[in-house]
Write an enzyme that holds these catalytic residues in place. Structure first.
Site, PDB file in Angstrom:
ATOM      1  N   PRO A  81     -42.744  12.017  40.599  1.00 12.50           N
ATOM      2  CA  PRO A  81     -43.604  11.070  41.326  1.00 12.50           C
ATOM      3  C   PRO A  81     -45.028  11.598  41.479  1.00 12.50           C
ATOM      4  O   PRO A  81     -45.244  12.771  41.801  1.00 12.50           O
ATOM      5  CB  PRO A  81     -42.912  10.940  42.686  1.00 12.50           C
ATOM      6  CG  PRO A  81     -41.466  11.224  42.395  1.00 12.50           C
ATOM      7  CD  PRO A  81     -41.484  12.290  41.335  1.00 12.50           C
ATOM      8  N   GLY A  82     -45.996  10.738  41.192  1.00 13.98           N
ATOM      9  CA  GLY A  82     -47.392  11.091  41.335  1.00 13.98           C
ATOM     10  C   GLY A  82     -47.980  11.869  40.178  1.00 13.98           C
ATOM     11  O   GLY A  82     -49.191  12.141  40.160  1.00 13.98           O
ATOM     12  N   ASN A 112     -11.087   7.673  -5.879  1.00 14.92           N
ATOM     13  CA  ASN A 112     -10.843   8.516  -4.713  1.00 14.92           C
ATOM     14  C   ASN A 112     -11.437   7.847  -3.482  1.00 14.92           C
ATOM     15  O   ASN A 112     -12.648   7.633  -3.401  1.00 14.92           O
ATOM     16  CB  ASN A 112     -11.490   9.888  -4.920  1.00 14.92           C
ATOM     17  CG  ASN A 112     -10.925  10.608  -6.135  1.00 14.92           C
ATOM     18  OD1 ASN A 112      -9.835  11.145  -6.094  1.00 14.92           O
ATOM     19  ND2 ASN A 112     -11.670  10.597  -7.236  1.00 14.92           N
ATOM     20  N   LYS A 157       2.521   5.560 -11.071  1.00 20.41           N
ATOM     21  CA  LYS A 157       1.639   4.464 -10.694  1.00 20.41           C
ATOM     22  C   LYS A 157       1.586   3.393 -11.784  1.00 20.41           C
ATOM     23  O   LYS A 157       1.585   2.188 -11.498  1.00 20.41           O
ATOM     24  CB  LYS A 157       0.229   5.001 -10.407  1.00 20.41           C
ATOM     25  CG  LYS A 157       0.086   5.667  -9.056  1.00 20.41           C
ATOM     26  CD  LYS A 157       0.307   4.670  -7.934  1.00 20.41           C
ATOM     27  CE  LYS A 157      -0.041   5.194  -6.572  1.00 20.41           C
ATOM     28  NZ  LYS A 157       0.202   4.200  -5.502  1.00 20.41           N
ATOM     29  N   LEU A 187       0.807  -1.209   0.000  1.00 21.47           N
ATOM     30  CA  LEU A 187       0.000   0.000   0.000  1.00 21.47           C
ATOM     31  C   LEU A 187       0.844   1.264   0.000  1.00 21.47           C
ATOM     32  O   LEU A 187       0.309   2.366  -0.163  1.00 21.47           O
ATOM     33  CB  LEU A 187      -0.917   0.020   1.231  1.00 21.47           C
ATOM     34  CG  LEU A 187      -1.675  -1.279   1.557  1.00 21.47           C
ATOM     35  CD1 LEU A 187      -2.500  -1.109   2.823  1.00 21.47           C
ATOM     36  CD2 LEU A 187      -2.557  -1.692   0.387  1.00 21.47           C
ATOM     37  N   TYR A 243       2.272  11.720 -11.467  1.00 22.71           N
ATOM     38  CA  TYR A 243       1.741  10.750 -10.512  1.00 22.71           C
ATOM     39  C   TYR A 243       1.200   9.532 -11.252  1.00 22.71           C
ATOM     40  O   TYR A 243       1.504   8.383 -10.886  1.00 22.71           O
ATOM     41  CB  TYR A 243       0.640  11.396  -9.675  1.00 22.71           C
ATOM     42  CG  TYR A 243      -0.039  10.456  -8.715  1.00 22.71           C
ATOM     43  CD1 TYR A 243       0.673   9.879  -7.664  1.00 22.71           C
ATOM     44  CD2 TYR A 243      -1.390  10.129  -8.850  1.00 22.71           C
ATOM     45  CE1 TYR A 243       0.047   9.015  -6.766  1.00 22.71           C
ATOM     46  CE2 TYR A 243      -2.019   9.267  -7.963  1.00 22.71           C
ATOM     47  CZ  TYR A 243      -1.291   8.711  -6.923  1.00 22.71           C
ATOM     48  OH  TYR A 243      -1.903   7.852  -6.052  1.00 22.71           O
TER      49      TYR A 243
END
Length: 369
Positions: free
Chosen positions: A281-282, A132, A107, A53, A103
């Protein structure tokens, strides 16, 4: 199985190694630019599979493209050959290998070297021409516009788009990693001489930026993206990974009074909304009914009772609920209903409603149970 990974600290390398470990692979030979060069001799003598890689994307000068993308590939293959190691070699290339630029030429030269090596030494080789790649752990302001846009939007920095209609061919890092591991396990995704990642996304820069700003606004709107859209789901995950460490949380508006509180959490146009209701509560809340709107109640803390009655009947139906035994209760239309806290502590209820509140058509009618 000894797995050699060059470029181990790079974007693809980090994600690949993490998933290999998730799958139980333990003998991973990690090699990167700062690794002791002597270890490459050792690793190429013992590895059973090679993920190559390593590469150069943005060097200081154009000559470094060929040195990094062709030169190191040559060194790697020479060492494998010297060790008489016929381990399969997988290399990640780029769709730019088809272009005539420094580039791309570097490659392409690396690809040709891999193909020639495989043919000469009867070694299985895999060349992945990647589009990409985007996803978590990708460096912004380096080689990915998506990473840069995610970082800038998440951090409140300006985003520059020269042409909103520019089309990008994208692949998601998890899809890439899955395809690479498939190749190692003898299930490569091949297209002629090259291997490929099956899941691709063709989108414009404008669409990406619009989506990212929508993600940013979703906190204030309490909305969530459309997760049925595969690309949006992946882009949203990517965006969240670029949030500043002090910005993972965001405030919600609590509507509080002496009875407790009511807080909206998530709103969706097609799946309704989720809220959190706290009753003292209640306290009894509700005493209303709906024509079409329906709800689901889930008491997660405390204990209480949910009561139902049809408007034309005196019969009351009761469901006793508790955070000690989680169960969802459907609130069907046509029944007036309420929920009473029977305990000594606050009762917390997660409530789902089938539609967003519309003040012009609330579909809510007061009637005591």
């Amino acid at each position: 199985m000894n797995i050699l990974v060059t470029g181990a600290k790079g974007f693809v390398g980090k994600n690949l190694i993490a998933e290999l470990k998730n799958r139980g692979y333990t003998d991973i030979l990690e090699f990167d630019i700062d690794t002791d060069a002597a270890l490459l001799d050792v690793y190429t003598g013992t590895c059973d599979f090679v993920f190559h890689l390593a590469g150069v994307n943005r060097p200081q000068n154009e000559a470094a493209f060929m040195e990094g993308n062709f030169g190191f590939t040559s060194v790697l293959l020479e060492k494998l050959s010297a060790n008489q190691n016929k381990a399969p070699v997988l290399v990640t290339s780029s769709i730019q290998a088809a272009l005539d630029n420094p580039y791309g030429r570097s490659k392409k030269a690396g690809e040709d070297l891999i193909f020639a090596y495989g043919k000469e030494h009867h070694v299985q080789t895999y060349v992945y021409r990647l589009a990409n790649v985007f996803g978590k752990w990708c460096r912004p302001n380096y080689n990915s516009a998506v990473a840069t846009f995610c970082h800038n939007v998440a951090n409140g920095l300006p985003v520059r788009v020269d042409d909103r209609d520019t089309v990008l061919n994208l692949v998601y890092i998890d899809d890439v990693v899955r395809a690479l591991i498939d190749a190692m396990t003898a299930c490569p995704h091949s297209e002629n001489a090259y291997c490929d990642v099956p899941e691709k996304h063709i989108v414009t820069l404008g669409e990406i930026v619009d989506a990212l700003y929508a993600f940013k606004a979703s906190r204030a709107e309490l909305s969530v993206p459309n997760m049925a859209d595969g690309f949006i789901k992946k882009l949203y995950s990517t965006y969240l990974s670029y949030l500043p460490e002090n910005a993972f949380s965001y405030p919600l508006t609590m509507h509080s009074d002496d009875r407790g509180s009511f807080t909206e959490f998530i709103k969706t146009p097609d799946r309704g909304q989720v809220s959190v209701n706290v009753a003292k509560p209640g306290i009894t809340k509700g005493n209303h009914w709906h024509h079409t709107k329906n709800e689901k109640f889930l008491v997660v803390s405390g204990r209480g009772v949910i009561r139902f009655r049809k408007p034309d009947s005196d019969r009351v139906i009761e469901y006793y609920v508790s955070g000690d035994k989680l169960e969802a209760v459907d609130i069907p239309c046509g029944y007036t209903h309420n929920i009473e806290n029977l305990g000594d502590t606050d009762m917390v209820t997660v409530m789902w409603c089938s539609e967003l509140f519309d003040k012009d058509f609330p579909d809510t009618y007061f009637l005591e149970v």
